[in-house]
Design a protein around this motif. Structure first.
Motif, short mmCIF file in Angstrom:
data_model
loop_
_atom_site.label_atom_id
_atom_site.label_comp_id
_atom_site.label_asym_id
_atom_site.label_seq_id
_atom_site.Cartn_x
_atom_site.Cartn_y
_atom_site.Cartn_z
N GLU A 48 0.85 -1.19 0.00
CA GLU A 48 0.00 0.00 0.00
C GLU A 48 0.88 1.24 0.00
O GLU A 48 1.72 1.42 0.88
N ARG A 49 0.69 2.08 -0.99
CA ARG A 49 1.45 3.33 -1.02
C ARG A 49 0.77 4.37 -0.14
O ARG A 49 -0.35 4.17 0.33
N GLU A 50 1.42 5.50 0.03
CA GLU A 50 0.86 6.53 0.92
C GLU A 50 -0.50 7.04 0.45
O GLU A 50 -1.34 7.42 1.26
N ASP A 51 -0.73 7.03 -0.87
CA ASP A 51 -2.01 7.52 -1.38
C ASP A 51 -3.08 6.42 -1.41
O ASP A 51 -4.15 6.63 -1.98
N GLY A 52 -2.81 5.28 -0.81
CA GLY A 52 -3.82 4.22 -0.72
C GLY A 52 -3.81 3.26 -1.91
O GLY A 52 -4.45 2.21 -1.87
N VAL A 53 -3.06 3.61 -2.96
CA VAL A 53 -2.97 2.73 -4.13
C VAL A 53 -2.07 1.54 -3.77
O VAL A 53 -1.09 1.70 -3.05
N PHE A 54 -2.42 0.34 -4.27
CA PHE A 54 -1.58 -0.82 -4.01
C PHE A 54 -0.67 -1.10 -5.20
O PHE A 54 -1.13 -1.23 -6.34
N LYS A 55 0.61 -1.17 -4.89
CA LYS A 55 1.61 -1.53 -5.89
C LYS A 55 1.71 -3.06 -5.82
O LYS A 55 2.05 -3.61 -4.77
N GLY A 115 4.65 -6.22 -12.75
CA GLY A 115 3.90 -5.47 -11.75
C GLY A 115 2.76 -4.67 -12.33
O GLY A 115 2.66 -4.48 -13.55
N CYS A 116 1.87 -4.22 -11.44
CA CYS A 116 0.78 -3.33 -11.82
C CYS A 116 0.35 -2.56 -10.57
O CYS A 116 0.79 -2.88 -9.48
N GLN A 117 -0.45 -1.52 -10.77
CA GLN A 117 -0.94 -0.75 -9.63
C GLN A 117 -2.45 -0.74 -9.66
O GLN A 117 -3.06 -0.49 -10.71
N LEU A 118 -3.07 -1.00 -8.51
CA LEU A 118 -4.52 -1.05 -8.45
C LEU A 118 -4.99 -0.27 -7.22
O LEU A 118 -4.36 -0.32 -6.17
N SER A 119 -6.11 0.44 -7.39
CA SER A 119 -6.62 1.15 -6.22
C SER A 119 -7.98 0.59 -5.83
O SER A 119 -8.70 0.04 -6.66
N GLY A 120 -8.30 0.72 -4.56
CA GLY A 120 -9.57 0.23 -4.06
C GLY A 120 -9.38 -0.51 -2.75
O GLY A 120 -8.34 -0.43 -2.11
N ASP A 121 -10.40 -1.24 -2.39
CA ASP A 121 -10.40 -2.01 -1.15
C ASP A 121 -9.44 -3.20 -1.28
O ASP A 121 -9.41 -3.87 -2.32
N MET A 122 -8.67 -3.47 -0.24
CA MET A 122 -7.64 -4.50 -0.31
C MET A 122 -8.20 -5.87 -0.68
O MET A 122 -7.65 -6.57 -1.54
N GLU A 123 -9.30 -6.26 -0.06
CA GLU A 123 -9.86 -7.59 -0.33
C GLU A 123 -10.40 -7.69 -1.77
O GLU A 123 -10.27 -8.73 -2.41
N THR A 124 -10.99 -6.60 -2.26
CA THR A 124 -11.50 -6.59 -3.64
C THR A 124 -10.34 -6.74 -4.62
O THR A 124 -10.43 -7.48 -5.60
N ILE A 125 -9.24 -6.04 -4.33
CA ILE A 125 -8.06 -6.14 -5.20
C ILE A 125 -7.54 -7.58 -5.19
O ILE A 125 -7.22 -8.15 -6.25
N LYS A 126 -7.48 -8.19 -4.02
CA LYS A 126 -7.02 -9.58 -3.93
C LYS A 126 -7.87 -10.48 -4.83
O LYS A 126 -7.34 -11.35 -5.52
N ASP A 127 -9.21 -10.26 -4.81
CA ASP A 127 -10.09 -11.08 -5.64
C ASP A 127 -9.83 -10.85 -7.14
O ASP A 127 -9.83 -11.78 -7.93
N THR A 128 -9.60 -9.59 -7.49
CA THR A 128 -9.30 -9.25 -8.89
C THR A 128 -8.02 -9.97 -9.34
O THR A 128 -7.95 -10.57 -10.41
N LEU A 129 -7.00 -9.91 -8.48
CA LEU A 129 -5.72 -10.54 -8.80
C LEU A 129 -5.88 -12.06 -8.90
O LEU A 129 -5.35 -12.70 -9.82
N THR A 130 -6.63 -12.63 -7.98
CA THR A 130 -6.85 -14.08 -7.98
C THR A 130 -7.51 -14.52 -9.28
O THR A 130 -7.11 -15.52 -9.88
#
Lengths: 317, 317
Positions: free
Chosen positions: B258-265, B293-308
């Motif tokens: 999680e970066r400082e702006d909330g975006v996940f690297k 790599g990629c960068q995604l923003s949003g809720d952590m669990e939602t991002i995990k599901d997208t990645l999965t």
């Protein structure tokens, strides 16, 4: 008697029914050397069998998969990567004083064999065997290359440690140009892959890592009780020693492993300039300048103090 | 326009007042390439300055110790190890569309520069620069060799990964034969040394490592809050991605920071055959087959599901 490649070739071309002895607590280099040499002998029509005092860990199955070799009455005894007959374990009783050829890279080699091909500055016994095979002009099969690469990679910490020779890199380059081998997969299994239990044990390490001598010495002691609690097999502890020199100021790291008989096996690592082989020699052990070991019995805390004192002296010199 | 060594030599010998741009979130390869190239240019009497959108981490001081270079109005712009202008960070505003020469090893290079010397199969940008210096017959100083070795070593995981070319090993062999450099110490600082905080964070990793898709995917998510609690600086998280493919059955590992702006690297690693660059491209990112790599923003669990879901598709192909 120390010999060169020419005499080693003559000996190998004229020997038969060979038993190849690897050292106890077998590692990537002695297994690679043993099974690699077996392939080379097969290429010149000589049958051989690889033996070891301890079972070969399953993680080396990709090397041992060709089989240890058929049973026969040995006429020739070759030791690989064995600096001292003591390291033959239970095979010392059978073959002690009877080794016809030793191929090794330990500068501390005791010259116990009839003939010794020693390259004291080679990265690994496998580096010596690769160069011998090239000298002899014997075809190195893909399985043989896999074995010899693995020995070089494991003994050098994947080309990380000081013992990594230019020749080790050249051999790796030659192999990568000649063979369609998945080297990255070998490296992954040798250096990166861990069981969840191992990962958990490593996590425990952080709390156990004890700094002494202003952080210049780090000791990590693992007891039988800890291993039982975590369900860890002894063979999974192989490769833990380098973890002891992870902190920036550490000069010497020691992994103390309690064996089943209560004796502690102490594995030393030097981060840079301290010769840990010299320290271990004062404690009845030996090894390389940057990786050495000894065995001590007694109370864990007393042993820690003994080790601390030995390291303190070395740091002061 | 893609060019070869001959045109690159002509260009370099005739340029002056060079600004060398390295990519944001600088690593061993771009720093080694930048400071190595600066040394090479100095050898042929051309002054240069190395710039980066982010500060150079202190662990690379042994390369940056020669100084970034004096201030001057640049007449030539060279980008090293930069596949896409976006990776110049804040320097994109100043030098975007104005790069005269790009020296790179990313097969995904966008060909944004006037001239591009691309070796898409080289281990590192430093491998390309070493070969260019040899081609030009320029003396490689010990500091330059240190920089170029470091880039090759860091990008190859110390010769461990699939991207390690035979040439990378040959260069390491040549350097070990020619220079009295403490390579083992460089390797120790690049691969082994950790702060106690980092060790503790790694210990926490074990509990955080989340297995999905029957263990074929492992995700490790690190939040700003965790880092604050442990007193860990962002730069200390560099090198965490390979930890995600430690377990035997893992095919793909993802480190979510999680970066400082909330975006996940999200940093992807492939254990063997899955092309994670292709997966990242479907998510707006890119990279190498085994590290992307990629960068995604949003809720952590939602991002995990997208990645999965993205990894599940790739595993099925």
């Amino acid at each position: 008697m120390f010999i060169g490649f020419s005499e080693a070739e003559t000996f190998l071309r004229n020997c038969r029914d060979v038993v190849i002895i690897t050292h106890q607590s077998p590692d990537g280099d002695c297994i690679g050397a043993g099974f690699g040499l077996k392939d080379i002998l097969a290429e010149i029509g000589i049958r051989s069998r690889v033996v070891c005092s301890d079972p070969f860990p399953t993680r080396y199955d990709f090397m041992t998969c060709t089989g240890a070799g058929e049973e026969f009455e040995p006429k020739t005894v070759i030791a690989v990567d064995i600096a001292d007959e003591k390291l033959m374990g239970r095979y010392q009783e059978i073959y002690g004083g009877k080794v016809n050829l030793c191929i090794d890279h330990h500068i501390s080699n005791k010259n116990y064999a009839e003939r010794t091909l020693l390259r004291g500055h080679a990265t690994a016994a496998c580096e010596v065997i690769y160069d011998l095979a090239k000298y002899m002009g014997v075809t190195i099969t893909p399985h043989c290359a896999t074995c010899l690469y693995t020995g070089i990679a494991t003994d050098s910490g994947c080309f990380k440690y000081d013992c990594t020779t230019p020749r080790a890199h050249e051999i790796a380059a030659e192999m990568k140009r000649c063979y369609d081998i998945n080297f990255a997969r070998i490296n992954r299994y040798m250096f990166d892959v861990k069981s969840l239990g191992r990962l958990k044990l490593e996590a425990k390490v952080v709390e156990l890592l004890e700094e002494r001598l202003d952080g210049k010495l780090a000791i990590l002691a693992v007891t039988q009780e800890m291993m039982e609690q975590l369900g860890i097999a002894m063979e999974e502890l192989e490769g833990f020693a380098p973890l002891t020199i992870q902190l920036e100021n550490t000069e010497v790291g020691i992994l103390m492993r309690e064996r089943e008989d209560g004796v502690f096996k102490c594995s030393f690592r030097s981060a840079d300039s301290i010769n840990v082989s010299a320290i271990c020699q004062t404690l009845g052990g030996g090894g390389h300048a940057k990786a050495a070991g000894c065995q001590l019995s007694g109370d864990m805390e007393t042993i820690k103090d003994t080790l601390t004192e030995a390291v303190r002296k070395a740091l002061e010199e």
